[in-house]
Design a protein around this motif. Structure first.
Motif, PDB file in Angstrom:
ATOM      1  N   ILE A  68       0.833  -1.206   0.000  1.00 38.86           N
ATOM      2  CA  ILE A  68       0.000   0.000   0.000  1.00 38.86           C
ATOM      3  C   ILE A  68       0.869   1.257   0.000  1.00 38.86           C
ATOM      4  N   GLY A  88      -7.030   1.190  -1.067  1.00 41.43           N
ATOM      5  CA  GLY A  88      -7.924   0.217  -0.438  1.00 41.43           C
ATOM      6  C   GLY A  88      -9.339   0.404  -0.935  1.00 41.43           C
ATOM      7  N   TYR A 141     -13.315  -1.460  -1.901  1.00 41.71           N
ATOM      8  CA  TYR A 141     -13.815  -2.493  -2.811  1.00 41.71           C
ATOM      9  C   TYR A 141     -14.817  -1.886  -3.780  1.00 41.71           C
ATOM     10  N   HIS A 144      -8.570  -2.652  -7.869  1.00 41.46           N
ATOM     11  CA  HIS A 144      -8.662  -2.644  -6.401  1.00 41.46           C
ATOM     12  C   HIS A 144      -8.299  -3.995  -5.782  1.00 41.46           C
ATOM     13  N   PRO A 191      -4.616  -6.933  -2.834  1.00 42.97           N
ATOM     14  CA  PRO A 191      -5.104  -7.967  -1.911  1.00 42.97           C
ATOM     15  C   PRO A 191      -4.842  -9.384  -2.406  1.00 42.97           C
ATOM     16  N   THR A 246      -5.988  -9.547   5.685  1.00 48.81           N
ATOM     17  CA  THR A 246      -5.958  -8.966   4.341  1.00 48.81           C
ATOM     18  C   THR A 246      -7.164  -8.064   4.105  1.00 48.81           C
ATOM     19  N   GLU A 247      -8.341  -8.503   4.515  1.00 51.96           N
ATOM     20  CA  GLU A 247      -9.532  -7.687   4.322  1.00 51.96           C
ATOM     21  C   GLU A 247      -9.469  -6.410   5.147  1.00 51.96           C
ATOM     22  N   PHE A 298      -6.837  -3.786   3.600  1.00 56.05           N
ATOM     23  CA  PHE A 298      -7.288  -3.142   2.370  1.00 56.05           C
ATOM     24  C   PHE A 298      -8.734  -2.644   2.453  1.00 56.05           C
ATOM     25  N   ASN A 299      -9.312  -2.724   3.637  1.00 56.63           N
ATOM     26  CA  ASN A 299     -10.642  -2.154   3.883  1.00 56.63           C
ATOM     27  C   ASN A 299     -11.666  -2.666   2.867  1.00 56.63           C
ATOM     28  N   LEU A 300     -11.726  -3.992   2.717  1.00 59.48           N
ATOM     29  CA  LEU A 300     -12.606  -4.580   1.720  1.00 59.48           C
ATOM     30  C   LEU A 300     -14.045  -4.753   2.212  1.00 59.48           C
TER      31      LEU A 300
END
Length: 316
Positions: free
Chosen positions: A152, A165, A167, A180, A184, A258-259, A262-264
């Protein structure tokens, strides 16, 4: 085949029941985990806590609470104690991001590990094998949160090649969805590639010395044909088994780090927030989702076994 499917369905129900029961009992036994006290707050009186306990049914026997919880989950009418949202609806909202992460990363780590592991086995003891071994160990040693933060910072913030980050839905903008998801995917894949490639390398080196491989060579097959038709197909069996379990765990929220990085806003991030609040309702739904995918993919793996190795037969 019908008996096989029936047995798998029964096993799925049994696994989900045991896991849900153990998860429910575990969170019920946690010190200071009384949901009535947590809902009431620190300054609540004994009467307020008693009212909440009666209102939510926390004063009923544990088996009654469990049965009511399971009924609410499977009817889709289960709500978070602390945030009030419908948990099933929230899981449905987070599932597209989690599936995007799991499918993309799964394809990358499976095929890359097959290529790397096979190349390392073919070049065993040579410089190529040593280099791939070092890279695999580096990949296994990199925690996802550390690798994700590095990617990042350098590729997102410094070079501005990728978003920082978030989705984007595939149906909204396929290109932005892909952009995006690149970081990830790579972050989640690196650890699995390192581990899977080492397992495959060891399995191939063991399989090469088997009698059926020597028989294939004696029949006049070239080394490449022997590798593709016999060695690699049999060596992929443990890889397929591992992949089924790991892929199911990722779908069920196993990629929490991971989520979150990256703010998924996927299932993993939902589970992480629920664990921090000891929100047993959300955790139970996520755990059951994981159990479902693990058992379902285990059935798929059994079928793939028979395809990869003719000696294996599923009793149907």
């Amino acid at each position: 085949m019908t008996r096989f499917i029936v047995r798998r369905l029964i096993a799925m129900i049994g696994v989900m029941f045991v896991i849900s029961l153990l998860t429910f009992l575990l969170f019920e036994s946690i010190p200071n985990g009384d949901p009535a006290r947590r809902l009431a707050g620190r300054l609540a009186t004994a009467n307020e806590i008693a009212f909440i306990r009666k209102e939510y049914g926390f004063d009923q026997p544990i088996y009654v609470q469990y049965a009511r919880m399971m009924k609410n989950i499977f009817t889709g009418q289960v709500y978070s104690y602390y945030q009030g949202f419908n948990v099933v609806d929230e899981v449905k909202l987070g599932l597209p991001a989690t599936l995007s992460l799991a499918i993309g990363a799964g394809i990358i780590w499976l095929f890359t590990s097959i290529v790397v592991g096979t190349l390392a086995a073919v070049k065993a003891g040579k410089n190529t094998d040593r280099l791939l071994t070092v890279l695999s160990m580096v990949g296994v040693s990199f925690p996802p949160f550390f690798l994700g933060a590095i990617l990042i910072y350098y590729l997102g913030y410094k070079l501005n090649w990728f978003p920082l980050g978030g989705y984007v839905k595939l149906t909204s903008d396929p290109w932005q969805w892909f952009v995006h998801m690149v970081l990830p995917w790579f972050t989640l894949s690196v650890l699995f590639i390192g581990f899977y490639s080492r397992v495959l390398r060891s399995t191939i080196l063991d399989t090469i010395n088997e009698d059926f491989v020597r028989t294939a060579r004696a029949k006049g097959l070239s080394e490449n044909q022997t590798l593709r038709r016999h060695v690699l197909r049999n060596s992929l069996i443990p890889i397929i088994s591992l992949f089924g379990l790991d892929f199911a765990q990722v779908i069920g929220g196993g990629a929490i780090l991971t989520e979150s990085i990256f703010n998924l806003h996927g299932v993993g991030q939902l589970a992480a927030d629920a664990i921090g609040r000891l929100d047993i309702v959300v955790i139970l739904v996520v755990v059951l989702l994981t159990a479902f995918f693990v058992v379902a993919l285990a059935a798929v793996v059994d079928i793939l076994y028979a395809f990869l190795d003719p000696r294996i037969r599923i009793a149907v």
